[in-house]
Design an enzyme around this catalytic site. Structure first.
Site, PDB file in Angstrom:
ATOM      1  N   ASP A   1      11.678  27.343   2.273  1.00  0.00           N
ATOM      2  CA  ASP A   1      10.953  26.240   2.775  1.00  0.00           C
ATOM      3  C   ASP A   1       9.818  26.956   3.674  1.00  0.00           C
ATOM      4  O   ASP A   1      10.070  27.478   4.670  1.00  0.00           O
ATOM      5  CB  ASP A   1      11.849  25.519   3.769  1.00  0.00           C
ATOM      6  CG  ASP A   1      11.371  24.526   4.368  1.00  0.00           C
ATOM      7  OD1 ASP A   1       9.892  24.465   4.278  1.00  0.00           O
ATOM      8  OD2 ASP A   1      11.974  23.832   5.253  1.00  0.00           O
TER       9      ASP A   1
ATOM     10  N   LYS B   1       0.307  20.396   7.463  1.00  0.00           N
ATOM     11  CA  LYS B   1       0.725  21.333   8.503  1.00  0.00           C
ATOM     12  C   LYS B   1      -0.188  22.452   8.285  1.00  0.00           C
ATOM     13  O   LYS B   1      -0.338  23.570   8.954  1.00  0.00           O
ATOM     14  CB  LYS B   1       2.232  21.728   8.330  1.00  0.00           C
ATOM     15  CG  LYS B   1       3.237  20.915   8.691  1.00  0.00           C
ATOM     16  CD  LYS B   1       4.622  21.531   8.627  1.00  0.00           C
ATOM     17  CE  LYS B   1       5.669  20.273   8.414  1.00  0.00           C
ATOM     18  NZ  LYS B   1       6.058  19.892   9.895  1.00  0.00           N
TER      19      LYS B   1
ATOM     20  N   CYS C   1      14.371  17.525  13.826  1.00  0.00           N
ATOM     21  CA  CYS C   1      14.932  17.228  12.395  1.00  0.00           C
ATOM     22  C   CYS C   1      15.852  18.512  12.262  1.00  0.00           C
ATOM     23  O   CYS C   1      15.755  18.943  10.924  1.00  0.00           O
ATOM     24  CB  CYS C   1      13.960  17.144  11.430  1.00  0.00           C
ATOM     25  SG  CYS C   1      12.812  15.770  11.702  1.00  0.00           S
TER      26      CYS C   1
HETATM   27  N1  PMP Z   1      10.739  22.209   6.575  1.00  0.00           N
HETATM   28  C1  PMP Z   1      10.351  22.527   8.069  1.00  0.00           C
HETATM   29  C2  PMP Z   1      10.559  23.851   8.368  1.00  0.00           C
HETATM   30  C3  PMP Z   1       9.345  21.698   8.604  1.00  0.00           C
HETATM   31  O1  PMP Z   1       9.052  22.191   9.876  1.00  0.00           O
HETATM   32  C4  PMP Z   1       9.237  20.440   8.159  1.00  0.00           C
HETATM   33  C5  PMP Z   1       8.415  19.387   8.881  1.00  0.00           C
HETATM   34  N2  PMP Z   1       8.584  19.387  10.159  1.00  0.00           N
HETATM   35  C6  PMP Z   1       9.613  20.064   7.010  1.00  0.00           C
HETATM   36  C7  PMP Z   1      10.677  20.886   6.196  1.00  0.00           C
HETATM   37  C8  PMP Z   1       9.255  18.721   6.490  1.00  0.00           C
HETATM   38  O2  PMP Z   1       8.075  18.661   5.946  1.00  0.00           O
HETATM   39  P1  PMP Z   1       7.280  17.204   5.440  1.00  0.00           P
HETATM   40  O3  PMP Z   1       7.857  16.171   6.536  1.00  0.00           O
HETATM   41  O4  PMP Z   1       5.767  17.584   5.456  1.00  0.00           O
HETATM   42  O5  PMP Z   1       7.763  17.049   4.107  1.00  0.00           O
END
Ligand code: PMP
Length: 427
Positions: free
Chosen positions: A222, A248, A385
């Site tokens: 990831d 990001k 999250c």
């Molecule tokens: N993995 C990580 C480590 C993240 O920081 C994030 C976003 N906070 C995500 C997954 C999910 O990314 P997205 O919401 O842009 O799909």
């Protein structure tokens, strides 16, 4: 802590202090002025410390998106007229730019998706349904984002596979020694954050890949927090899948990338059906296009891909290696400053990417975030999250300051002033 515990950075004269030994070269290059989002409605600096959630966009990206939505706009792939052909070239050039930026062998390994979340869901549902059987093991770690937990739980439920959780070292890194112990010949996939969005810990991806491969498992990284701050080379990382989100990486929302090794993508069934992903459609049966088109059903994110191209050009100009060092230096300074405050608890390793999580005794992170907002300082407060990680840390939430290529020590000074004010309020 008493209000007299004032950090040395908390004083009005530190707003532009150049003497902290920080790399302010990026600021000196005028980087901040490239980002209209870094100013308040009154034109004052906005101290944006939530880049790990989503980055601000440089004007070049905004302009590229605006042109693509305006004078250049047409759909891709099907048009016989010149504008559509031009847009198709632009869309496919974006794919090549991504491939080059992440060190992929071929642009055919680059699948455009809506974001990292969708990329992980794609792998879980397509590769997972084709390869996971009852009793197979999926390995995740304690620090994963929900996006790298829930898709695997959904596929585990459907296939009867089981999830193993790799613990962390005491300082908050994925424990590779423990990973080695967890792996078995039944482990089919290991899916780990390259950089933690809460702790900033950086995974030794090559070592994780070697461990996963030693039992015949695949490694998904990831890359949400590594793509915006590290130089990438898929071959050197040794992973099998890598995902990241454009928003990001100084690009727009609504686009991300799944990179997969060509042989793996070629063997994977489609996960969504529709236009653009087919070879031939008959009512009896349809046949599918090769990757990456097989995984891009429907009209794609055309303008977003073109803006992502501009974002990658912008980041490449800054030099991804420089970005990591710059943000890591800011994180180190912030940690040092926070450590001088007795009531502050820091999470995560000393050496980290530009992400710092902390808690102040007796102050809920949401209250801190609200007070800081009054000071034009934006931090993140919550579980980020990553509820299992919060549980592991024994806190319901943390405050998180995260840096971007436009961050400098004036942001740290503003944050510390806001914390000082908060401490006075809660004294
Ligand atoms: N993995 C990580 C480590 C993240 O920081 C994030 C976003 N906070 C995500 C997954 C999910 O990314 P997205 O919401 O842009 O799909």
């Amino acid at each position: 802590m008493s209000a007299s515990q004032t950090s040395p950075l908390v004083s009005s004269e530190v707003e532009t202090r150049p003497d902290k030994g920080l790399s302010t070269a990026l600021e000196a290059n005028g980087v901040r002025a490239d980002f209209p989002g870094l100013f308040t409605a009154n034109g004052k600096p906005w101290h944006y410390l939530d880049t790990a959630a989503s980055s601000q966009k440089p004007q070049k990206v905004i302009d590229a998106m605006s042109r693509a939505l305006g004078a250049d706009y047409a759909t891709v792939h099907r048009g016989v007229y010149g504008r559509s052909a031009q847009m198709t070239l632009g869309y496919e050039a974006a794919r090549r730019r991504v491939a080059d930026f992440i060190g992929a062998d071929s642009e055919d390994e680059v699948v455009f998706v809506r974001g990292a979340t969708e990329g992980i869901n794609l792998v879980a549902q397509s590769w997972g349904m084709a390869n996971l059987r009852e009793g197979d093991r999926i390995v995740l770690s304690m620090l994963e984002h929900h996006s790298n937990i829930v898709p695997w739980q959904m596929i585990a439920e459907r296939t009867g596979a089981v999830i193993d959780v790799c613990p962390l070292t005491e300082d908050g890194r994925i424990d590779l020694g423990a990973l080695e112990d967890i792996l078995t010949p039944r482990t089919k996939i290991v899916s780990l954050a390259h950089v933690s969005n809460v702790l900033g810990s950086v995974l030794d991806a090559r070592a994780a890949a070697d461990l996963a491969h030693s039992v015949g498992a695949k490694l998904l990284l990831d890359g949400c927090q590594s793509a915006p701050r590290m130089a990438l080379d898929m071959t050197a990382l040794g992973c099998d899948f890598y995902v990241f989100s454009g928003h990001k990486l100084y690009g727009p929302t609504g686009i991300g990338v799944l990179w997969g090794r060509k042989d793996l993508l070629e063997d994977m069934p489609p996960w969504q059906g529709g236009g653009a992903m087919i070879e031939k459609v008959e009512f009896a049966r349809s046949t599918y296009a090769p990757p990456p088109q097989r995984f891009e059903a429907g009209t794609p994110m055309i303008t977003e891909a073109i803006a992502l191209h501009a974002a990658i050009d912008y980041v490449a100009e800054q030099g991804p290696d420089r970005l990591f060092a710059h943000e890591a230096a800011l994180a180190k300074t912030l940690r040092e400053e926070l450590r001088t405050l007795n009531s502050v608890k820091l999470f995560g390793p000393e050496e980290s990417a530009g992400i710092v999580s902390f808690a102040i005794e007796g102050v809920h992170p949401h209250d801190l975030g609200t007070i800081l907002d009054e000071e034009d300082v934006a931090i993140r407060a919550g579980h980020h999250c990553a509820q299992p990680l919060m549980e592991h840390l024994g806190v319901p939430a943390t405050a998180r300051a995260s840096f971007g290529l436009y961050s400098d020590d004036s942001d740290i000074a503003a944050l510390l002033r806001g914390i000082d004010r908060t401490l006075k309020i809660f004294a």
